[in-house]
Design a protein around this motif. Structure first.
Motif, PDB file in Angstrom:
ATOM      1  N   ILE A   1       0.834  -1.205   0.000  1.00  0.00           N
ATOM      2  CA  ILE A   1       0.000   0.000   0.000  1.00  0.00           C
ATOM      3  C   ILE A   1       0.865   1.250   0.000  1.00  0.00           C
ATOM      4  O   ILE A   1       0.608   2.212  -0.742  1.00  0.00           O
ATOM      5  CB  ILE A   1      -0.948  -0.005   1.210  1.00  0.00           C
ATOM      6  N   ALA A   2       1.921   1.250   0.829  1.00  0.00           N
ATOM      7  CA  ALA A   2       2.804   2.417   0.913  1.00  0.00           C
ATOM      8  C   ALA A   2       3.528   2.658  -0.408  1.00  0.00           C
ATOM      9  O   ALA A   2       3.681   3.803  -0.851  1.00  0.00           O
ATOM     10  CB  ALA A   2       3.811   2.222   2.044  1.00  0.00           C
ATOM     11  N   THR A   3       3.969   1.582  -1.044  1.00  0.00           N
ATOM     12  CA  THR A   3       4.665   1.722  -2.330  1.00  0.00           C
ATOM     13  C   THR A   3       3.736   2.268  -3.398  1.00  0.00           C
ATOM     14  O   THR A   3       4.111   3.153  -4.173  1.00  0.00           O
ATOM     15  CB  THR A   3       5.235   0.369  -2.780  1.00  0.00           C
ATOM     16  N   ALA A   4       2.513   1.743  -3.454  1.00  0.00           N
ATOM     17  CA  ALA A   4       1.546   2.228  -4.438  1.00  0.00           C
ATOM     18  C   ALA A   4       1.228   3.704  -4.210  1.00  0.00           C
ATOM     19  O   ALA A   4       1.171   4.497  -5.165  1.00  0.00           O
ATOM     20  CB  ALA A   4       0.270   1.391  -4.366  1.00  0.00           C
ATOM     21  N   ALA A   5       1.036   4.088  -2.949  1.00  0.00           N
ATOM     22  CA  ALA A   5       0.725   5.488  -2.635  1.00  0.00           C
ATOM     23  C   ALA A   5       1.892   6.404  -2.989  1.00  0.00           C
ATOM     24  O   ALA A   5       1.695   7.486  -3.569  1.00  0.00           O
ATOM     25  CB  ALA A   5       0.377   5.627  -1.156  1.00  0.00           C
ATOM     26  N   ALA A   6       3.111   5.982  -2.658  1.00  0.00           N
ATOM     27  CA  ALA A   6       4.292   6.807  -2.950  1.00  0.00           C
ATOM     28  C   ALA A   6       4.488   6.956  -4.454  1.00  0.00           C
ATOM     29  O   ALA A   6       4.790   8.051  -4.956  1.00  0.00           O
ATOM     30  CB  ALA A   6       5.529   6.186  -2.308  1.00  0.00           C
ATOM     31  N   TYR A   7       4.304   5.860  -5.192  1.00  0.00           N
ATOM     32  CA  TYR A   7       4.512   5.915  -6.644  1.00  0.00           C
ATOM     33  C   TYR A   7       3.471   6.803  -7.316  1.00  0.00           C
ATOM     34  O   TYR A   7       3.810   7.627  -8.176  1.00  0.00           O
ATOM     35  CB  TYR A   7       4.464   4.514  -7.236  1.00  0.00           C
ATOM     36  N   LEU A   8       2.208   6.654  -6.945  1.00  0.00           N
ATOM     37  CA  LEU A   8       1.165   7.471  -7.552  1.00  0.00           C
ATOM     38  C   LEU A   8       1.344   8.947  -7.205  1.00  0.00           C
ATOM     39  O   LEU A   8       1.100   9.823  -8.043  1.00  0.00           O
ATOM     40  CB  LEU A   8      -0.210   6.982  -7.099  1.00  0.00           C
ATOM     41  N   THR A   9       1.786   9.233  -5.980  1.00  0.00           N
ATOM     42  CA  THR A   9       2.051  10.618  -5.596  1.00  0.00           C
ATOM     43  C   THR A   9       3.149  11.216  -6.461  1.00  0.00           C
ATOM     44  O   THR A   9       3.032  12.344  -6.970  1.00  0.00           O
ATOM     45  CB  THR A   9       2.453  10.700  -4.116  1.00  0.00           C
ATOM     46  N   TRP A  10       4.232  10.464  -6.627  1.00  0.00           N
ATOM     47  CA  TRP A  10       5.323  10.945  -7.491  1.00  0.00           C
ATOM     48  C   TRP A  10       4.862  11.141  -8.918  1.00  0.00           C
ATOM     49  O   TRP A  10       5.157  12.154  -9.558  1.00  0.00           O
ATOM     50  CB  TRP A  10       6.482   9.946  -7.477  1.00  0.00           C
ATOM     51  N   LEU A  11       4.108  10.183  -9.447  1.00  0.00           N
ATOM     52  CA  LEU A  11       3.671  10.239 -10.840  1.00  0.00           C
ATOM     53  C   LEU A  11       2.760  11.434 -11.084  1.00  0.00           C
ATOM     54  O   LEU A  11       2.882  12.136 -12.098  1.00  0.00           O
ATOM     55  CB  LEU A  11       2.954   8.940 -11.206  1.00  0.00           C
ATOM     56  N   ILE A  12       1.860  11.691 -10.165  1.00  0.00           N
ATOM     57  CA  ILE A  12       0.949  12.832 -10.295  1.00  0.00           C
ATOM     58  C   ILE A  12       1.727  14.142 -10.277  1.00  0.00           C
ATOM     59  O   ILE A  12       1.499  15.042 -11.096  1.00  0.00           O
ATOM     60  CB  ILE A  12      -0.112  12.799  -9.184  1.00  0.00           C
ATOM     61  N   GLN A  13       2.676  14.273  -9.346  1.00  0.00           N
ATOM     62  CA  GLN A  13       3.472  15.493  -9.263  1.00  0.00           C
ATOM     63  C   GLN A  13       4.340  15.676 -10.504  1.00  0.00           C
ATOM     64  O   GLN A  13       4.486  16.794 -11.014  1.00  0.00           O
ATOM     65  CB  GLN A  13       4.341  15.465  -8.005  1.00  0.00           C
ATOM     66  N   ALA A  14       4.906  14.590 -11.007  1.00  0.00           N
ATOM     67  CA  ALA A  14       5.750  14.681 -12.201  1.00  0.00           C
ATOM     68  C   ALA A  14       4.928  15.104 -13.413  1.00  0.00           C
ATOM     69  O   ALA A  14       5.393  15.898 -14.243  1.00  0.00           O
ATOM     70  CB  ALA A  14       6.430  13.338 -12.462  1.00  0.00           C
TER      71      ALA A  14
END
Length: 239
Positions: free
Chosen positions: A78-91
């Motif tokens: 869950i933490a990995t998915a949340a961190a990745y989606l957060t990065w992707l959205i910001q990028a």
């Protein structure tokens, strides 16, 4: 395209940390499975699900360890998915505009079926929108393809291969072994590499804009100095 000042460096770091913890948690579960899992599965099967059966207390400790490992695996996923989606959205917002809708990104990853095809296309377009060096296109395509194939392989091993190979005579808790651990590790490393590539390109682009050198290429700078040197030869100082 103009980049916003808040580059997703912290989000990228969070992705790298989460991926590392996920690999460690998977390795711990794989080691437990190989060392104790099969025997524990047979012991639990012999108890018939009765916690008061003779010998039930002997497996309490091992069952507790297994439960904790499974909980850690779930949390790290869950933490990995949340961190990745957060990065992707910001990028993506860095290549469009601050506050741009996150729905396309979330849909690409969360809609069943779509999430098997669209995510690498989305990441490819994000890489192009970040204005990368043109000579890196081939390496980027190879990296992106390797990551996505490794991710699909990991899904196939965990969601397809393990259930198909779960037979009564070969009882185990999760079926997780060296092959699955290797797939998870390779996929995590390649995912981290794609995140690092895009983050570095966006950081370099923001730095060029901050110093005002974005529109001046090395070739243009070389031509400027060449012309100045020629002008000095034609009109020496002091004449």
């Amino acid at each position: 395209m103009r980049f916003v000042s808040s580059l997703p460096r912290r989000s990228a770091t969070a992705v790298h940390v989460a991926l590392g913890v996920q690999v460690l948690a998977t390795a711990a579960l794989a080691m437990f499975e190989q060392a104790r899992g099969r025997r524990l599965a047979r012991e639990i099967s012999a108890l018939g699900g009765d916690p008061h059966a003779p010998g039930a207390q002997a497996v309490v400790g091992a069952v507790t360890v297994f439960a904790v490992l499974m909980m850690v695996i779930t949390v790290t996923l869950i933490a990995t998915a949340a961190a990745y989606l957060t990065w992707l959205i910001q990028a993506r917002q860095n290549t469009t505009r601050p506050g741009a809708s996150a729905l396309p990104t979330l849909a690409a990853w969360l809609v069943p079926g779509v999430n098997l095809v669209v995510p690498p296309v989305l990441l490819y377009r994000l890489w192009w929108a970040s204005h990368p060096p043109a000579d890196r296109h081939g390496r980027w395509v190879a990296l992106l393809a390797a990551w996505w194939l490794s991710w699909l392989t990991t899904l196939a091993l965990i969601l397809v291969r393990l259930p198909l190979h779960a037979t009564p005579g070969d009882a185990s808790l999760t079926g997780l072994g060296p092959v699955e651990l290797t797939a998870v590790t390779v996929s995590a490393l390649l995912c981290a590499a794609t995140v690092r590539q895009i983050t570095r390109i966006q950081a370099a682009g923001a730095h060029r804009r901050g110093t005002g050198t974005d529109s001046i290429t090395p070739r243009a700078i070389s031509k400027i100095f060449t012309r100045r040197a020629a002008a000095r030869q034609v009109h020496p100082a002091g004449r």
